[in-house]
Motif scaffolding. Structure first.
Motif, PDB file in Angstrom:
ATOM      1  N   SER A 295      46.665  45.653  45.096  1.00 32.61           N
ATOM      2  CA  SER A 295      47.951  45.855  44.250  1.00 32.61           C
ATOM      3  C   SER A 295      47.753  46.555  43.034  1.00 32.61           C
ATOM      4  N   LYS A 296      48.653  47.181  41.940  1.00 32.24           N
ATOM      5  CA  LYS A 296      48.521  47.654  40.941  1.00 32.24           C
ATOM      6  C   LYS A 296      47.494  46.986  39.742  1.00 32.24           C
ATOM      7  N   ARG A 297      47.558  45.597  39.691  1.00 31.21           N
ATOM      8  CA  ARG A 297      46.841  44.799  38.634  1.00 31.21           C
ATOM      9  C   ARG A 297      45.444  44.909  39.347  1.00 31.21           C
ATOM     10  N   TRP A 298      45.265  44.671  40.587  1.00 31.41           N
ATOM     11  CA  TRP A 298      43.932  44.679  40.984  1.00 31.41           C
ATOM     12  C   TRP A 298      43.099  45.907  40.993  1.00 31.41           C
ATOM     13  N   ARG A 299      44.142  47.005  41.106  1.00 27.50           N
ATOM     14  CA  ARG A 299      43.513  48.462  40.916  1.00 27.50           C
ATOM     15  C   ARG A 299      42.873  48.462  39.484  1.00 27.50           C
ATOM     16  N   GLU A 300      43.601  48.038  38.408  1.00 27.88           N
ATOM     17  CA  GLU A 300      43.324  48.180  37.175  1.00 27.88           C
ATOM     18  C   GLU A 300      42.036  47.172  36.843  1.00 27.88           C
ATOM     19  N   LEU A 301      42.042  45.956  37.448  1.00 25.92           N
ATOM     20  CA  LEU A 301      40.980  45.225  37.161  1.00 25.92           C
ATOM     21  C   LEU A 301      39.708  45.759  37.917  1.00 25.92           C
ATOM     22  N   SER A 302      39.708  46.516  38.922  1.00 25.36           N
ATOM     23  CA  SER A 302      38.597  47.043  39.736  1.00 25.36           C
ATOM     24  C   SER A 302      38.039  48.306  38.993  1.00 25.36           C
ATOM     25  N   LEU A 303      38.946  49.026  38.259  1.00 25.52           N
ATOM     26  CA  LEU A 303      38.561  50.239  37.675  1.00 25.52           C
ATOM     27  C   LEU A 303      37.997  50.052  36.314  1.00 25.52           C
TER      28      LEU A 303
ATOM     29  N   ASP B 164      41.346  37.571  33.168  1.00 29.59           N
ATOM     30  CA  ASP B 164      40.632  38.899  33.463  1.00 29.59           C
ATOM     31  C   ASP B 164      39.401  38.981  33.414  1.00 29.59           C
ATOM     32  N   GLN B 165      38.756  38.045  32.204  1.00 27.38           N
ATOM     33  CA  GLN B 165      37.554  38.086  32.250  1.00 27.38           C
ATOM     34  C   GLN B 165      36.588  37.249  33.496  1.00 27.38           C
ATOM     35  N   VAL B 166      37.472  36.400  34.298  1.00 28.74           N
ATOM     36  CA  VAL B 166      37.199  35.627  35.209  1.00 28.74           C
ATOM     37  C   VAL B 166      37.104  36.463  36.446  1.00 28.74           C
ATOM     38  N   VAL B 167      38.173  37.174  36.610  1.00 23.57           N
ATOM     39  CA  VAL B 167      38.116  37.978  37.639  1.00 23.57           C
ATOM     40  C   VAL B 167      37.165  39.032  37.470  1.00 23.57           C
ATOM     41  N   HIS B 168      36.700  39.630  36.319  1.00 21.07           N
ATOM     42  CA  HIS B 168      35.616  40.658  36.203  1.00 21.07           C
ATOM     43  C   HIS B 168      34.210  39.746  36.633  1.00 21.07           C
ATOM     44  N   HIS B 169      34.123  38.598  36.244  1.00 23.01           N
ATOM     45  CA  HIS B 169      33.054  38.084  36.836  1.00 23.01           C
ATOM     46  C   HIS B 169      32.771  37.892  38.131  1.00 23.01           C
ATOM     47  N   ILE B 170      34.096  37.612  38.808  1.00 22.17           N
ATOM     48  CA  ILE B 170      34.011  37.444  40.524  1.00 22.17           C
ATOM     49  C   ILE B 170      33.678  38.822  41.031  1.00 22.17           C
ATOM     50  N   LEU B 171      34.277  39.883  40.518  1.00 24.27           N
ATOM     51  CA  LEU B 171      34.029  41.318  40.994  1.00 24.27           C
ATOM     52  C   LEU B 171      32.688  41.829  40.592  1.00 24.27           C
ATOM     53  N   SER B 172      31.895  41.175  39.823  1.00 19.66           N
ATOM     54  CA  SER B 172      30.671  41.707  39.429  1.00 19.66           C
ATOM     55  C   SER B 172      29.734  41.242  40.732  1.00 19.66           C
TER      56      SER B 172
ATOM     57  N   ARG C 185      34.863  60.188  42.337  1.00 14.29           N
ATOM     58  CA  ARG C 185      36.134  59.837  42.077  1.00 14.29           C
ATOM     59  C   ARG C 185      36.359  58.561  41.329  1.00 14.29           C
ATOM     60  N   PHE C 186      35.668  57.536  41.880  1.00 11.49           N
ATOM     61  CA  PHE C 186      36.103  56.176  41.291  1.00 11.49           C
ATOM     62  C   PHE C 186      35.557  56.188  39.925  1.00 11.49           C
ATOM     63  N   LEU C 187      34.353  56.885  39.645  1.00 13.35           N
ATOM     64  CA  LEU C 187      34.069  56.911  37.981  1.00 13.35           C
ATOM     65  C   LEU C 187      34.950  57.461  37.299  1.00 13.35           C
ATOM     66  N   PHE C 188      35.455  58.711  37.767  1.00 12.09           N
ATOM     67  CA  PHE C 188      36.478  59.601  37.269  1.00 12.09           C
ATOM     68  C   PHE C 188      37.599  58.760  36.663  1.00 12.09           C
ATOM     69  N   TYR C 189      38.070  57.932  37.758  1.00  9.90           N
ATOM     70  CA  TYR C 189      39.098  57.165  37.424  1.00  9.90           C
ATOM     71  C   TYR C 189      39.067  55.971  36.518  1.00  9.90           C
ATOM     72  N   ARG C 190      37.840  55.255  36.496  1.00  8.28           N
ATOM     73  CA  ARG C 190      37.390  54.572  35.564  1.00  8.28           C
ATOM     74  C   ARG C 190      37.443  54.984  34.079  1.00  8.28           C
ATOM     75  N   GLY C 191      37.165  56.198  33.991  1.00 10.54           N
ATOM     76  CA  GLY C 191      37.407  56.738  32.423  1.00 10.54           C
ATOM     77  C   GLY C 191      36.255  56.096  31.737  1.00 10.54           C
TER      78      GLY C 191
END
Length: 492
Positions: free
Chosen positions: A57-65, A35-43, A95-101
């Motif tokens: 996908s569900k996992r990528w939704r969780e990673l993005s949020l 996850d930490q590597v994916v988060h670095h890529i998403l940065s 809405r994106f910020l809301f779902y991030r929690g």
């Protein structure tokens, strides 16, 4: 725990018949990353791209949020061209910020310009964006943001001050605010900030207690950048942790005082409206680099920069301010590399009577127009005080209307009669030349008299190539120096 990624079959075509068969299976490498590597890529993605990734996908939704870096700064202009588009976009992002929690935000960057309507359009409904933008900032603070970079053009910055919750965020390490004169109120002195970097541009400071707060409550601050801050005339900062200070101002501030044992790098660009009523006080005994552009103020307290390595002076002294320039140069007595512009050279050295108190200089850069007859005596006077110089760089930009005006009064004979001590130490020279005799004869003098010269780089405009190279190639080089000829690039 993230589900184990599934293997997927990869078909390969083999054989001369062109038939395809399933030869092996491979792991989806992207989904298999931690996850930490994916988060670095998403940065590296903008928030618009993060929203699209949510659909994979569900996992990528969780990673993005849960991505710790949010960039609201590269949004296509078409998404903000009309009131309707802007309203939809803000709703989309909220809405994106809301779902991030409350997922942690490491870095939050926003670049948001106000909506400028055409003259024939009706009333703009986008003025309410101000409060929604403030809500974004508060959301980042709630998510324990570490880096907050805000560039916003607001409609009415007096409607609401900058949210004080930002300065009370214990996780915040870096804060940059560029918000067209929004009001910054002084935070509570009872809170100890963990800020290491603070950048303020186009903001209004409520009172001078704000910089007292910086001095007293920001115990870990290392960088402070101030650009066109308004509201107060006196800025005073004293910090035991500050290393880098940047200050740019035109007509807003009258008195500046900066003090710190760890200060290593100071840049001041200050064009005061009334120099006679202004003051500059710098106490930085361990300063390494200094850059100062602008007017000389009437009251100067600089001290001796005994560890200074490099300095840049682009001053605008009046003819009666010779003593002030001399005072500044005395503060630079230990500097090794110095850059001076034409005005800073001309005023103190034009009469040829003042010797520079900067004799330890090894590298001198002069940023001038042309080597005019008026400037040559000042250059000679400067050279006399630099016996240890072995690197010389002359950057010139002749006036477009008459680049050869008054540039032919000092020939080779004049330069040889000066008996300049530095000529025996000189090793490297870079000089920009055009079709003017003074500059070419100075270059010829160096080539024919500098016995330890290793290299000279000659830069010339395309139209002067033939005359510059021909005259220099006629010189009898005193050393085995290499002469490199380069065509000058056009300046923007």
């Amino acid at each position: 725990m993230a589900p184990k990624p599934k293997k997927r079959a990869i078909a390969s075509c083999e054989g001369g018949g062109g038939g395809c068969s399933e030869s092996k299976s491979m792991i989806d490498r992207l989904s298999d990353l931690p996850d930490q590597v994916v988060h670095h890529i998403l940065s590296f993605l903008t928030v618009m791209d993060l929203v699209r990734v949510c659909c994979v996908s569900k996992r990528w939704r969780e990673l993005s949020l849960s991505a710790p870096c949010l960039n609201f700064d590269e949004i296509p202009s078409g998404c903000r061209s009309t009131c309707r588009n802007r309203l939809q976009l803000m709703t989309y992002l909220e809405r994106f910020l809301f779902y991030r929690g409350d997922n942690k935000i490491q870095s939050f960057r926003v670049n948001w310009e106000r909506h400028y309507m055409d003259e024939n359009e009706t009333v703009c409904i986008c003025a309410s964006e101000h409060y929604r933008l403030i809500t974004w900032i508060n959301s980042a603070v709630r998510c324990n943001v570490e880096v907050l970079d805000l560039k916003m053009t607001l409609y009415d910055p007096e409607e609401a001050p900058f949210p004080s919750s930002v300065f009370l965020c214990g996780t915040l390490r870096s804060l940059a605010v560029d918000m067209n004169f929004t009001l910054l109120r002084t935070p509570s002195f009872g809170f100890s900030s963990n800020l290491t970097k603070l950048e303020l541009k186009d903001v209004v400071i409520e009172d001078d207690r704000f910089f007292k707060w910086v001095s007293c409550s920001c115990k870990f601050i290392e960088e402070l950048h101030l650009d066109q801050v308004r509201g107060i005339k006196t800025i005073s900062v004293e910090s035991s942790s500050l290393k880098i200070f940047r200050f740019f101002d035109v007509f807003n501030t009258s008195h500046l005082s900066i003090s710190g044992e760890k200060l290593e790098d100071i840049v001041v660009g200050w064009y005061v409206e009334s120099p006679s009523n202004s003051s500059l006080n710098i106490c930085a005994p361990n300063l390494r680099c200094l850059s100062w552009s602008g007017k000389l103020m009437n009251h100067l307290t600089l001290g001796k920069f005994r560890h200074l390595e490099a300095a840049v002076l682009r001053l605008r002294p009046d003819e009666n301010e010779l003593d002030k320039v001399y005072e500044v140069l005395c503060s630079l007595c230990k500097v090794r590399a110095l850059m001076l512009d034409e005005a800073t050279i001309k005023v103190p050295f034009s009469k040829g009577s003042m010797r520079a108190p900067i004799y330890n200089i090894h590298c001198l850069t002069m940023d001038i127009g042309s080597i005019t007859d008026e400037l040559v005596p000042a250059i000679v006077s400067l050279f006399r005080g630099l016996p240890n110089m072995y690197i010389l760089c002359i950057q010139s930009k002749p006036p477009l209307d008459n680049p050869q005006f008054n540039t032919s009064g000092f020939d080779m004979g004049y330069w040889k009669l000066q008996n300049l001590a530095f000529i025996d130490q000189l090793k490297v020279v870079s000089i920009e030349l055009c079709n003017d005799s003074n500059g070419i004869d100075l270059a010829r003098y160096i080539l024919e008299c500098a016995q330890n010269l290793l290299q000279m780089i000659v830069i010339y405009p395309p139209q002067d190539s033939e005359i510059v190279t021909r005259k220099l190639k006629e010189s009898k080089i005193a050393s085995g120096a290499t002469v490199v000829y380069r065509e000058k690039e056009k300046r923007g």
